[in-house]
Design an enzyme around this catalytic site. Structure first.
Site, PDB file in Angstrom:
ATOM      1  N   HIS A   1       0.327   4.427   1.220  1.00  0.00           N
ATOM      2  CA  HIS A   1       0.345   5.407   2.149  1.00  0.00           C
ATOM      3  C   HIS A   1       0.742   5.068   3.439  1.00  0.00           C
ATOM      4  O   HIS A   1       1.152   5.706   4.303  1.00  0.00           O
ATOM      5  CB  HIS A   1      -1.232   5.867   2.460  1.00  0.00           C
ATOM      6  CG  HIS A   1      -1.942   4.856   3.047  1.00  0.00           C
ATOM      7  ND1 HIS A   1      -2.413   4.996   4.456  1.00  0.00           N
ATOM      8  CD2 HIS A   1      -2.859   3.830   2.731  1.00  0.00           C
ATOM      9  CE1 HIS A   1      -3.278   4.289   4.810  1.00  0.00           C
ATOM     10  NE2 HIS A   1      -3.244   3.328   3.744  1.00  0.00           N
TER      11      HIS A   1
ATOM     12  N   SER B   1       0.850  -1.247  -0.021  1.00  0.00           N
ATOM     13  CA  SER B   1      -0.011  -0.092  -0.136  1.00  0.00           C
ATOM     14  C   SER B   1       0.993   1.145  -0.108  1.00  0.00           C
ATOM     15  O   SER B   1       1.872   1.203   0.751  1.00  0.00           O
ATOM     16  CB  SER B   1      -0.869   0.040   1.238  1.00  0.00           C
ATOM     17  OG  SER B   1      -1.460   1.181   1.366  1.00  0.00           O
TER      18      SER B   1
ATOM     19  N   CYS C   1      -8.644   0.979  12.135  1.00  0.00           N
ATOM     20  CA  CYS C   1     -10.115   0.560  11.455  1.00  0.00           C
ATOM     21  C   CYS C   1     -11.257   0.246  12.084  1.00  0.00           C
ATOM     22  O   CYS C   1     -12.406   0.099  12.052  1.00  0.00           O
ATOM     23  CB  CYS C   1      -9.948  -0.654  10.288  1.00  0.00           C
ATOM     24  SG  CYS C   1      -8.174  -0.326   9.437  1.00  0.00           S
TER      25      CYS C   1
ATOM     26  N   THR D   1      -8.406   3.588 -15.925  1.00  0.00           N
ATOM     27  CA  THR D   1      -7.234   4.395 -16.183  1.00  0.00           C
ATOM     28  C   THR D   1      -6.347   4.622 -15.087  1.00  0.00           C
ATOM     29  O   THR D   1      -6.914   4.843 -13.856  1.00  0.00           O
ATOM     30  CB  THR D   1      -7.855   5.671 -16.614  1.00  0.00           C
ATOM     31  OG1 THR D   1      -8.642   5.418 -17.866  1.00  0.00           O
ATOM     32  CG2 THR D   1      -6.502   6.873 -17.114  1.00  0.00           C
TER      33      THR D   1
HETATM   34  C1  LIG Z   1      -3.276  -0.450   5.966  1.00  0.00           C
HETATM   35  C2  LIG Z   1      -3.232  -1.962   5.594  1.00  0.00           C
HETATM   36  C3  LIG Z   1      -4.025  -2.584   4.698  1.00  0.00           C
HETATM   37  C4  LIG Z   1      -4.765  -1.762   3.788  1.00  0.00           C
HETATM   38  O1  LIG Z   1      -4.245  -0.822   2.933  1.00  0.00           O
HETATM   39  P1  LIG Z   1      -5.056   0.567   2.377  1.00  0.00           P
HETATM   40  O2  LIG Z   1      -4.212   1.019   1.248  1.00  0.00           O
HETATM   41  O3  LIG Z   1      -5.291   1.365   3.347  1.00  0.00           O
HETATM   42  O4  LIG Z   1      -6.210  -0.220   1.787  1.00  0.00           O
HETATM   43  C5  LIG Z   1      -3.813  -3.928   4.417  1.00  0.00           C
HETATM   44  N1  LIG Z   1      -3.069  -4.598   5.225  1.00  0.00           N
HETATM   45  C6  LIG Z   1      -2.157  -4.090   6.261  1.00  0.00           C
HETATM   46  C7  LIG Z   1      -1.344  -4.986   7.057  1.00  0.00           C
HETATM   47  C8  LIG Z   1      -2.466  -2.864   6.605  1.00  0.00           C
HETATM   48  O5  LIG Z   1      -1.635  -2.239   7.547  1.00  0.00           O
END
Ligand SMILES: *Cc1c(COP(=O)(O)O)cnc(C)c1O
Length: 390
Positions: free
Chosen positions: A201, A199, A325, A237
């Protein structure tokens, strides 16, 4: 009041160099990579350069990198896509009890739709026992999905050992590496995995961009149908600017890994030592050594995590309880529960996760104010006062 961010496992700010690399693709370089003209070609080149940088960080081939909209999409695609492509083999999935919601909820959904899921136990450190995996593999097992590093406690799984068991039985292996990428070395060749999620971010790139690594030759069905982007495996896209940003973030992570690890170790070890020295009845959750170096999950006996978080927030420090979450829910963390942490301690847990823009001064400030916050909460809590007086 200072502003100290110790919640990097929830999200990280965009690195200034990442933002700089992205900016032209939000303005003048706006082409669609599928267009044949110069605007399109320019965007296409940028996407492919980013793909190479991501591949390099994890020792993959660029053709094995697929851009997605987030880590959650990557997890969903890996599991559903492999099941759909292997319908003739069976409908059994194996995951651990401490997976991220993106994997857990995907499996719950699949269970409601006729699939069968085995949830592997973990030990008190949050480790999956390879023997448990061996006993759980069945003839109809299609995929094993076990995360590389846990987001709440940081424990790193023995992926290579687990993988060997899956491979002996011809089962596809996926790992969610969202929390390990950039923090420890992640090498898909060495790990041997078929699929791996990333991911943006959590890695100083923007939110809303992710990657699924798919090993060459892996049969997988697409989640999104439409145009022929991503070699016709993931329509839509391309998010060009974010892809460029993620490429830059991977380049920085590859360059800085040793230095980054050293810094995270220094900050988190010094933090942990000071807290254990100054506050009684604090317990570390997660493996003492096989843990990503930025994550410290502590349970404060006689406190509820929420009060500590609010107390720290009032003094300018951002931390979280377990997983972001599940905010607003007083449910104990599924990760700590699976590790056998007593319920009252799961409710007193706080996750401190350090990152690139933290300093030793941050550690000093937090370790100075935290004992007072904890004491105040404990004094308001008669049960804890009673045990103290005994
Ligand atoms: C944050 C996280 C995700 C989800 O990633 P997103 O880009 O926020 O959907 C999945 N797995 C783990 C272990 C994470 O920490």
């Amino acid at each position: 009041m200072p502003e100290i961010y110790l919640d990097y496992n929830a999200t990280a700010p965009i690195h200034p160099e990442v933002l700089e690399a992205m900016q032209p693709y939000l303005t003048e370089k706006f082409g669609n990579p599928s267009s044949l003209h110069s605007f399109g070609r320019e965007a296409k080149v940028a996407v492919e350069e980013a793909r190479e940088k991501v591949a390099k960080l994890i020792n993959a081939h660029p053709s094995e990198i697929y851009f997605t909209s987030c880590g959650s999409e990557s997890d969903n695609w890996a599991i559903k896509g492999i099941l759909w492509a292997n319908k003739n083999k069976g409908n059994h999935i194996i995951i651990s009890k401490i997976e991220h919601q993106a994997v857990l909820e995907t499996c719950k959904f699949l269970e409601e739709n006729g699939y069968s899921v085995t949830y592997l136990d973990v030990d008190k450190f949050g480790m999956v026992d390879p023997d448990n995996l061996r006993k759980s593999v069945r003839k109809d097992t299609v995929i094993v999905s076990i995360m590389h590093a846990n987001n709440e406690v940081g424990t790193i799984q023995p992926i290579e050992e687990l993988l060997k068991i899956a491979k002996e039985r011809n089962v596809v292996f996926h790992t969610d590496a969202v929390q390990s990428i950039g923090k420890i070395s992640v090498d898909v060749q060495k790990l041997g995995v078929d699929l791996l999620s990333i991911s943006g971010h959590k890695l100083y790139a923007p939110k809303g961009i992710g990657v699924l690594f798919i090993k060459r030759g892996t049969k997988i069905t697409s989640l999104l149908q439409g145009g022929n982007q991503e070699r016709s495996r993931r329509a839509g896209t391309e998010n060009v600017a974010s892809i460029v940003g993620l490429g830059k973030a991977c380049e920085i992570a590859a360059q800085d890994l040793d230095e980054y690890q050293d810094k995270m170790k220094r900050l988190s070890e010094s933090f942990l030592k000071k807290i254990l020295d100054t506050i009684p009845e604090v317990y570390l959750s997660g493996h003492p050594t096989l843990r990503v170096p930025n994550t410290v999950n502590l349970s404060f006996n006689g406190c509820d995590g929420e009060s500590i978080i609010l107390g720290l927030d009032l003094q300018g420090v951002a931390v979280s309880s377990g997983s972001a979450c599940s905010i607003g829910s007083l449910e104990p963390s599924h990760v700590l529960m699976a590790m056998g942490v007593p319920k009252h301690l799961t409710l007193g847990s706080v996750r401190f996760s350090f990152g690139r823009f933290n300093s030793m001064e941050d550690v000093e400030y937090v370790t100075e104010i935290l004992p007072g916050i904890v004491e105040k909460i404990r004094n308001l809590h008669p049960a804890f006062a009673a045990t103290k007086n005994n």
